[in-house]
Write an enzyme that holds these catalytic residues in place. Sequence first.
Site, PDB file in Angstrom:
ATOM      1  N   SER A 100       0.822  -1.196   0.000  1.00  0.00           N
ATOM      2  CA  SER A 100       0.000   0.000   0.000  1.00  0.00           C
ATOM      3  C   SER A 100       0.866   1.260   0.000  1.00  0.00           C
ATOM      4  O   SER A 100       1.610   1.505  -0.944  1.00  0.00           O
ATOM      5  CB  SER A 100      -0.963  -0.031   1.189  1.00  0.00           C
ATOM      6  N   ASP A 238      -2.654   5.901  -3.608  1.00  0.00           N
ATOM      7  CA  ASP A 238      -1.532   5.225  -2.958  1.00  0.00           C
ATOM      8  C   ASP A 238      -0.996   4.149  -3.906  1.00  0.00           C
ATOM      9  O   ASP A 238      -1.452   4.017  -5.042  1.00  0.00           O
ATOM     10  CB  ASP A 238      -1.971   4.645  -1.618  1.00  0.00           C
ATOM     11  N   ASP A 240      -1.221   0.850  -4.327  1.00  0.00           N
ATOM     12  CA  ASP A 240      -2.064  -0.171  -4.946  1.00  0.00           C
ATOM     13  C   ASP A 240      -3.430   0.354  -5.362  1.00  0.00           C
ATOM     14  O   ASP A 240      -4.317  -0.413  -5.718  1.00  0.00           O
ATOM     15  CB  ASP A 240      -2.216  -1.385  -4.024  1.00  0.00           C
ATOM     16  N   ASP A 242      -6.048   1.719  -3.904  1.00  0.00           N
ATOM     17  CA  ASP A 242      -7.322   1.510  -3.207  1.00  0.00           C
ATOM     18  C   ASP A 242      -7.646   2.684  -2.292  1.00  0.00           C
ATOM     19  O   ASP A 242      -8.665   2.668  -1.612  1.00  0.00           O
ATOM     20  CB  ASP A 242      -7.330   0.185  -2.432  1.00  0.00           C
TER      21      ASP A 242
END
Length: 474
Positions: A100, A238, A240, A242
């Site tokens: 993340s 961010d 990834d 999400d």
Amino acid sequence: MSSLKFGTSGLRGLVTELVGWPSYAYASAFFRSVAASSSVSRTVVIGRDLRDSSTNIAATVAFAAAAAGFKAIDCGALPTPALALEAIRRGACAVMVTGSHIPDDRNGLKFYRPDGEITKADEAAILAALGDIAKVGSMGPDFPATPEPDGIDRYRQRYQDVFSPDILAGQRVAVYQQSSVARDLLADLLAAFGAKVVPIGRSETFVPIDTEAHRPEDLAFIRDAMASGGFDALVTTDGDADRPLVADAAGRIVRGDVLGLITARYLGVDTVVVPVTAGSAVELAGGFHKVLRTKVGSPFVIAGMAQAKQDGAKTIVGFEANGGFLLGSDVTLSGKTLPALPTRDAMLPILATLAAAREAGVSLADLVTSLNVGETASDRLPNTPAERSAAFLQQLSQAPFRQNFFRPVGLPQSVDEQDGIRVNFDAGRTIHFRASGNAPELRCYAEAKSAAEAEDLVRWGLSEASIAMKAVEH
């Protein structure tokens, strides 16, 4: 495996403690616990972010899948919500290799069942299965999985099937690409909806963008990028993709819970589920039929959405203070259905927030101002062992100690003890203490009418908490 632990969303730790055997063991434990359910397809889709270590770890996960009798599908580098969507489509489980927003020397694994993110009970089952995983020898250089390059396109199509192609017509948007796994998708999708897009800040080394605790260098980059006055907004995610980050024309970052509030209102939902760290504006400005608050972490928000559905709610969403948005039910927009996606997503709040401003005919800053959401601040006491935080929070749970502790601030109006101690005062002020789930630190959050007052409350809170904890030790 000392640094490896489940946090608010997935397993995380140092790369040096995750590569090789540890990632094989955790993935194997996941497959073993998931395989206990006869309803689960013995297929796993695997995705990854753009960290240097992610490809190698993803290959290890594929080896673990093969050893467990699962067919591995390699979806490559794509957003976490895109991988979750592919898992739902196939009725398969999924593993996303991502840390993340944390630095490149760390990484992690996010696990999904066919119906979405794993629960806290699933995390416990994985940990329980770890001890039975036998060590293996060399796993070889190959990636034992079937390539699937179209998952990211199906995720793109999810939004193009529902939103009008002109919802962002005329909007001038800077897309801060950095090392987000969605950097190209984000620019392409905004342009497809009519925005005038300028990609900026692409990086071939990993940039740890945190959408909630902003690094000074990121704030400076965003302010400089918007100083020309040539953009209506800046957007990014961010690592990834999400969690979204959206800044207005002046380079001011819109709080994640405010993005969630705007998105929920744009979708016209009746029930909202948020963690206790989300601002009070969700209740005060939302106009929702019901607001349910939970502990911090997407598994708790997901559980809250499931409870809301069981209680009869029709349209349900969840969102977090970091901006991650979870669609807990199908919603209808202009006669078209956007299917549920009960995992954190950055694309929907970015699209909905920009579209809401354009539809209202106002700037993003004016849209936020109209909600009267107040200001928030947060900080932490690092190197605070969990037992010290727990002792302090236990003291705060006692009414006499609490009233005396908060006497300089005012009389507590109400208290929420779901995740730490959150105290509401008059004039829209709150102070919230909780122990971090990922690190040895005590965190403090505050709300107030002005940013200066919110920051003062946090400084006061951490100073007094430190004094109180030292007093207990002596």
